[in-house]
Design an enzyme around this catalytic site. Structure first.
Site, PDB file in Angstrom:
ATOM      1  CD  GLU A 158      -0.451  -0.447   4.193  1.00  0.00           C
ATOM      2  OE1 GLU A 158      -2.411  -0.200   3.367  1.00  0.00           O
ATOM      3  OE2 GLU A 158      -0.819  -0.383   4.951  1.00  0.00           O
ATOM      4  CG  ASP A 201       9.021  -9.899   0.508  1.00  0.00           C
ATOM      5  OD1 ASP A 201       9.443 -11.433   1.436  1.00  0.00           O
ATOM      6  OD2 ASP A 201       9.751  -8.656   0.733  1.00  0.00           O
TER       7      ASP A 201
END
Lengths: 720, 745
Positions: free
Chosen positions: A540, A628
């Site tokens: 975000e 990730d």
């Protein structure tokens, strides 16, 4: 007057010849034919009949279209079949109970392992097989939901002379309440029979069980039912496994030796004739035959199939199975009549090996010599591909066996031959995701199609929406302005409920808000809403420009199977700690790009959620970290290639800022240590370190060149 | 004795036959003359000499005359034969089978190529092609004169045999044949008398327990239980059968073939574009078991209009007309045209597993949904049916609709295309079926020359657009072997030496190869060359050709080659080393420094070459580029068309040709590394002047157009990226960067 006599004689001969010619019939003709090599019969094609058009049809249209039909009802017939076609005539339709795997797809295929009894000796190899199944995503501890059963008794070595032979198997399995005459059971076996003829007798009745056996004879092989597996030694790695030994594609691809045979030479027994004949083609120069007479522990039991072309001398060919030869990047020349090649159900061996006929052994050198350079190059790469995809570890061998059976059970959602035989191999292609080739990132070139023109942005939102100036608002606008963006999905992972629709800014593309259930891994869930092949994964608080997004997307279209992202990270081997390290420092190379801002193919969402084990995903959810890194591990394990970093205007948020604000988790040393641990945990599960380093980043062609800004398409990227 | 010529006559023209004979006769005679003549004649007296020469002449003339005599009447005779060749099937010689003549054994289910097939007959042959012999047609009758088959030779079997006899596989020489095909038609077991047919087979002169014999059968079995393989005992003969089940099919020995549908010859169905059709599922078979029909009816009730269940038209009588119509509740549909209106078409098993409907369905480009447990699909040894059909277990007929609905649209379209392609290539005629069968057997006997999966399965449109890179394995080669720099030079020695000195500073340089392209001048003496730390070799060429730069010299021992012009002195050592590092990550691409672009000129309607500062790149110049040595090999030996000669003739565009070649075979764009430089050396303005010259640009544009037409497509790929070091121009201490000296002029 010698000459005159000679010539008179000659003249007479000529006269006789003439006389014979006129009266003597076909003598001379035959002679002439012999002399002028008009031997045999002269071309005589199939006649062009005058009444060709009047010939009857082989069957009337009626006969072809109106099937005679049978009185017997199909259901009855199917039942009758299972009574007739059993044991050595087993097929999946008759000897396998599909109802046990009733539930669709992955969920339906569950494998149960019988608990082993206390005094059971289980060999190292069999223990590895059981471990592989136990850790696979198909394992279940509940026999009621199982579709396939695996014995706890070690059946690998059924040579009565062997130390690992388990007696009384027959009585024991018959005692199992679930045995059901072997139905839905899978029996692994490497060695059967005993010296000298090594029959395929296992020493117990396997009934209707599927046999996964090394060196299966075609005669006993039940097609579409049994599985031929490669022979492997007890030292074969459980996971990961070494990569192939082909590191360079040299041209011309010839090595020192053209042909090499390594193996045992018997004076008697199976294959002894061939082996002796092999000795005859040995010429000491480019064709060598290395044979030994020593009988090792379990060497002698098997047909040595390593007649290998293009093998360099320094590579020790220290094994007896074809697979090792495959690893050594030499091309196996298989001379084994009647041997069912490993995984022959799915692997197209004629694209990877040179098959010869044992009976034509002496032709092998000329055959091998006739193989062109291009083909040698292709064969060598293909053998490497097969090795890495199916043979390099016990895990892969066992999983391939299970996947083959699963493909049979769910035949309409199974892999086709192309998936099995091209990179990255069948195990990494999950048919439940799609059976359509163009839905995977690997086959674009092979199909002659290009990746889609649009992407879906998935924004991972964790903080509640309080103001219109929040980074996410800016991000939404930046991304939606990209002409390649087709939709935006906001994954709402905040503690607060998502705000109402009106709170979001108006956008030219559709916006969807989904509930991420506050799990970190939810960002990689294969959301059905994602319709495009490309996914842009975003945090975000990512700061990006539209032109950066556009440029990265275009780069991704050139590398659809990789992750294309902005901020890089790197891993390294720490010799002091004897562990892998992780660094976020600025380095000259990288092996990870953060998925806080990265493009990749949506198939990786599916792989992440279904191929990786639950344990790793749980780790990610528990720590809210490392997702990730795990994604990078996964993609690099699939592609064997590094990710790609593209140009970025500013440095990314994870800059090690000197004052270190406490509120951001990545400034936290704890967070960093977790990531170090993650790298090691992941490497452990994969069995090796899949990450690969890269030294370049991709910039726009005119990036920071000394030309007018007006010429540059991506001028925004250069602004400080 | 005239047979030889007659036989030949059928193949070639009559004149040809005669002349070949004459030639051979006279060759024989002259051969004799020349071997004896010179040794004896000088020793003889003139008188004798004349006598003997006359004698020889007489003999020679006599021979020629006899030759003529032998042929003259026969050629008239064979002219008569010529019309005889236009024979009728009914003229086939009659063979009477004694009742007691032997019957072959039933086929052995354990037969495999290595046990029941005699490979020695096929032997080693450089073309890797089996030779097939067809027995001449004979008419077999039993002792009472009743023929063994009610139809005799059928039109389909005749088509099959003549197709084989026209193919490359055919041989008329029975001694050289590897495979034998009897002319006894066993396509349809219904029309055969089994015992007599078996006896007839055993009577064949080369039968030898059926070894290497191939039988074609499409409709096996008979009532009541319909065996799935031909019931005729046939020893070890191979069977190409339609409708094998897994129990009768001997994997790797028999060949599963389709049941030919004669409708495909009568009805022409044009290919339809893949896409959604009016109906989702169509069932067109007429004799479906009532249990299955009930099941289908139930599916129709549930899903309505998406399903169309056709049946026989009750008001039409039997016959060809009825076979071309289907009905549903009184509504009449044309068959097989209606098949084109549906996405999926059901092919259910009947008494036999193989159904002719499969062929019709494929022809219509409808995806077959095959419900026939244990059926071995036609040519399944080589064809990937999962890409063209849906196979559903009979048990799951009720789930058919949901299963088919779960298939993505794009995949359905691909399957439709694939289905049509299978039909066109392998089902459409008896010729296609016969030749495919022989090719499969050929692939087994010469597995090392077998056709690939792609060759068998990819339709032409995919074959055309897809690429199979020769370096497909994702490998990052080790740094250690380094690269070989190949400098092409003519006579600019001074500039060359500067280039050599510059390149020698690159750490990964393994060897330097100077290609001396000047035949009139020798390269400078060894002592004059700059002293560098790596081996330096000079290769002198025979002709001043540009393609010499891309020759795969044995001296190049590394995978990586750096092609560099003798005037490129502006590249720094860091830049070259970095280029090599990038190449290691893209070993299958061209990795070069100056980038160029091709553009479509809308006004002129052709391609244009662009060297301006553009945002895109589709080529890199090989004046300074890394690439894999394999491409040298391809350039020299596999360059399509006359491109190589064109390049050598024009002394230009060798780099464009290389870019085309690599892009065409890999389907990938080149990689441009490092920022743009002015590739200009102060001394060689004249040359640069030339390269900037307008005519030069026009010529290069011409090259692009020429190459695109030779390749038949534009293989070049346009990209907008270049590769820079990770920390290039980043705010980071220069001394800590691996490649600091990049982009400096």
């Amino acid at each position: 007057m010698q000459a005159r006599k000679k010539y008179v004689l000659l003249g007479l001969c000529a006269c006789c010849w003439l006389v014979l010619f006129y009266w003597g019939g076909g003598v001379q003709l035959r002679l002439l034919r012999l002399l002028t090599r008009h031997r045999g019969e002269v071309v005589r094609p199939w006649p062009n009949w005058t009444d060709r058009a009047f010939l009857p049809r082989y069957a009337h249209l009626d006969e072809l279209q109106t099937d005679p039909g049978t009185a017997e009802s199909p259901r009855q017939r199917r039942q009758a079949w299972s009574a007739i076609y059993k044991d050595s005539r087993c097929r999946m339709e008759t000897c396998f109970d599909f109802t046990r795997c009733r539930r669709r797809g992955r969920e339906g295929f569950r494998v149960y392992i019988y608990p082993s009894e206390k005094n059971d000796r289980v060999s190292e190899s069999y223990r590895k097989i059981l471990t592989s199944i136990g850790e696979s995503r198909y394992y279940t501890s509940d026999p009621r939901e199982a579709c396939l059963f695996v014995l706890g008794i070690d059946t690998l070595d059924r040579d009565q002379l062997s130390g690992q032979f388990v007696p009384n198997v027959d009585e024991r399995i018959r005692g199992y309440p679930l045995w059901n005459d072997g139905r839905n059971h899978l029996i692994f076996n490497l060695y059967s029979g005993t010296w000298p003829n090594y029959t395929e007798d296992l020493g117990f009745n396997i009934g209707q069980a599927i046999l996964a056996k090394a060196s299966l004879n075609t005669e006993h092989f039940r097609p579409g039912f049994d599985v031929s597996i490669p022979l492997f030694s007890k030292d074969h790695p459980q996971k990961g496994g070494e990569r192939g030994w082909l590191v360079r594609n040299t041209i011309p691809p010839r090595r020192k030796y053209l042909l090499m045979f390594k193996g045992k030479r018997y004076l008697t027994g199976i294959g002894s004739d061939t082996r002796n004949a092999l000795h005859h083609i040995h010429n000491g120069k480019d064709i060598v035959s290395l044979t030994t007479c020593r009988h090792g522990k379990d060497w002698e039991k098997h047909k040595d199939l390593v007649l290998s072309g293009s093998l360099s001398p320094e590579e020790s060919l220290d094994s007896f199975i074809c697979a090792t030869c495959v690893q050594a990047a030499c091309i196996p020349v298989l001379l084994s009549n009647g041997w069912e090649l490993p995984f022959s159900d799915v692997i197209q061996w004629n694209q990877a090996v040179i098959e010869g006929d044992e009976r034509l052994l002496l032709q092998v050198p000329s055959t091998v010599r006739a193989v062109g350079n291009e083909r040698v190059l292709a064969l060598r790469q293909r053998t490497q591909m097969l090795w890495e995809a199916y043979f390099s570890s016990v895990d892969k061998i066992v999983l391939t066996t299970l996947e083959i059976i699963k493909d049979r059970v769910f035949s309409h959602i199974s892999r086709n031959k192309y998936m099995w035989n091209s990179l990255p191999g069948g195990l990494l292609v999950l048919p439940e995701y799609s059976t359509h080739l163009a839905h995977f990132p690997f086959y674009y070139l092979g199909l002659g199609v290009s990746p889609g023109q649009e992407f879906t942005a998935v924004i991972h939102a964790v903080s509640p929406l309080v103001s219109q100036s929040q980074p996410i608002m800016k991000l939404l606008q930046v991304v939606s302005k990209s002409k390649y963006c087709s939709q935006i999905i906001i994954l709402w992972n905040s503690e607060k409920p998502p705000p109402s629709r009106s709170k979001w800014p108006p956008m030219p593309v559709p916006l969807t808000v989904t509930d991420g259930r506050r799990k970190t891994t939810s960002r990689f869930l294969p959301h059905v809403a994602i319709e495009t092949e490309a996914v842009l994964s975003l945090d975000e608080d990512t700061v990006l420009l539209t032109s950066e997004v556009n440029f990265a997307f275009l780069v991704w279209r050139s590398f659809p199977e990789r992750i294309v992202g902005y901020p890089p990270r790197s891993h390294f081997w720490d010799p002091l700690k004897r562990a892998w390290g992780y660094t976020s420092k600025w380095t000259n190379d990288y092996s990870i790009v953060l998925t806080g801002a990265a493009f990749y193919h949506r198939y990786y969402h599916y792989l992440f959620s279904h191929y990786l084990p639950q344990s790793l995903r749980t780790l990610v959810d528990r720590t809210s970290n490392c997702e990730d890194i795990l994604m990078n591990f996964l993609v690099s394990a699939v592609t064997h290639l590094p990710p790609i970093k593209v140009a970025q205007r500013k440095q990314y948020k994870e800059l090690p800022s000197p004052q270190g604000t406490k509120s951001v988790p990545w400034a936290n040393p704890e967070h960093f240590n977790q990531r170090q641990e993650c790298v090691n945990t992941f490497a452990n599960w994969f069995g090796y370190m899949p990450l690969v380093h890269s030294q370049f980043r991709l910039d726009p062609v005119l990036f920071k060149d000394q030309v007018s800004v007006l010429r540059k398409k991506y001028k925004d990227l250069e602004k400080a | 004795e005239s047979q030889t010529c007659q036989k030949r006559r059928r193949m070639t023209s009559g004149n040809h036959c005669k002349s070949s004979w004459d030639a051979s006769v006279s060759m024989y005679a002259t051969g004799k003359y020349s071997s004896r003549g010179p040794a004896l004649i000088p020793r003889m007296k003139t008188k004798h000499r004349i006598y003997y020469i006359t004698l020889f002449s007489v003999v020679l003339l006599g021979l020629i005359a006899t030759g003529m005599f032998q042929f003259w009447p026969h050629s008239i005779e064979s002219a008569a034969d010529w019309s005889l060749d236009k024979r009728s099937v009914h003229d086939a010689p009659l063979v009477r089978l004694p009742v007691s003549s032997p019957i072959p054994e039933r086929g052995d289910l354990g037969c495999r190529m290595h046990t029941c097939f005699d490979v020695y007959r096929c032997g080693y042959n450089p073309k890797n092609r089996i030779k097939v012999y067809i027995y001449p047609l004979q008419k077999f009758v039993d002792e009472l004169g009743v023929p063994i088959s009610s139809t005799g030779l059928s039109r389909e079997y005749n088509d099959l045999l003549s197709a084989i006899s026209d193919s490359d596989f055919y041989t008329d020489d029975v001694t050289r044949a590897c495979l034998f095909i009897p002319s006894i038609d066993v396509l349809n077991q219904n029309s055969l008398r089994i015992r007599e047919t078996a006896q007839a087979l055993a009577m064949l002169p080369r039968w030898d327990k059926g070894m290497n014999h191939l039988l074609f059968n499409m409709l096996p079995g008979g009532p009541p239980d319909y065996n799935t393989a031909l019931d005729v005992p046939r020893d070890r003969a191979l069977l190409a059968g339609g409708g094998f089940s897994t129990w009768t099919y001997r994997q790797g020995y028999d060949v599963s073939i389709p049941v030919y549908s004669p409708l495909s010859a009568d009805v022409e169905l044009p290919e339809r574009q893949p896409g959604p059709r009016r109906y989702f599922i169509l069932s067109s078979q007429t004799a479906i078991h009532r249990e299955y029909r009930a099941e289908l009816e139930r599916l129709k009730e549930e899903n309505g209009e998406a399903l169309l269940l056709l049946d026989k038209c009750s008001n039409l009588s039997q016959g060809a007309a009825a076979a071309r119509k289907r009905c549903y509740k009184g509504q009449v549909y044309d068959y097989p045209q209606i098949l084109q209106e549906s996405s999926f078409c059901v092919v259910l098993r009947g008494a036999r597993l193989g159904q002719a409907a499969l062929s019709d369905v494929l022809q219509a480009g409808c995806v077959p949904v095959i419900l026939a447990d244990s059926y071995i699909l036609p040519f399944s040894e080589v064809l990937d049916w999962k890409r063209a059909s849906v196979v559903i277990p009979e048990e799951k007929l009720s789930e058919m609709y949901t299963i088919l609905k779960s298939i993505p649209h794009r995949q359905v379209e691909e399957m439709q295309r694939q289905a049509r392609w299978f039909w066109e290539a392998y089902f459409s005629s008896m010729k296609a079926i016969g030749v495919t069968t022989l090719q499969i057997i050929n692939d087994r006997i010469y597995p090392y020359a077998a056709r690939t999966y792609e060759q068998w399965n990819n339709p032409p449109v995919v074959k055309w657009s897809s690429v199979n890179s020769p370096l497909f394995l994702p490998l990052i080669p080790p740094r250690a072997p380094g690269f070989t720099a190949v400098v092409l030079t003519y006579d600019r020695v001074e500039s060359l030496f500067r280039v050599i000195t510059e390149i020698s500073k690159v750490p990964s340089l393994a060897k330097l190869l100077v290609v001396w392209n000047n035949q009139n001048k020798s390269p400078p003496e060894e002592s004059l060359w700059p002293k560098i730390g790596v081996p330096l070799k000079v290769v002198r060429t025979k002709e001043n050709k540009l393609s010499n730069r891309f020759f795969p010299y044995d001296e190049i021992e590394t995978e990586a080659v750096l092609a560099i012009d003798d005037d490129i002195i502006m590249l720094t050592s860091d830049e070259l080393q970095f280029g090599y590092e990038v190449w290691r990550e893209f070993p299958d691409r061209l990795v070069g420094y100056p980038g160029r672009l091709h553009l479509w000129d809308h006004e002129m309607g052709k391609w244009k070459y662009e060297s301006e500062w553009t945002n895109e790149v589709s080529m890199v110049l090989t004046g300074a580029a890394f690439y894999h040595k394999y491409f040298n090999y391809l350039y020299t030996y596999k360059m399509p068309g006359d491109i190589k000669n064109w390049v050598d003739a024009h002394m230009n565009c060798e780099d464009i040709a290389m870019n085309f070649l690599v892009a065409n075979i890999t389907g990938k764009a080149p990689i441009k590394v490092t920022p743009r430089k002015k590739f200009k050396c102060p001394e060689c303005t004249a040359i640069d002047g030339l390269s900037l010259d307008q005519t030069h640009m026009v010529e290069r544009s011409e090259c692009i157009n020429k190459f695109a037409s030779v390749f038949g497509t534009m293989p070049l790929k346009v990209v907008e990226h270049r590769a820079d070091p990770v920390l290039y121009k980043d705010d980071f201490p220069e001394k800590l960067k691996s490649f600091p000296n990049i982009g400096s002029l």
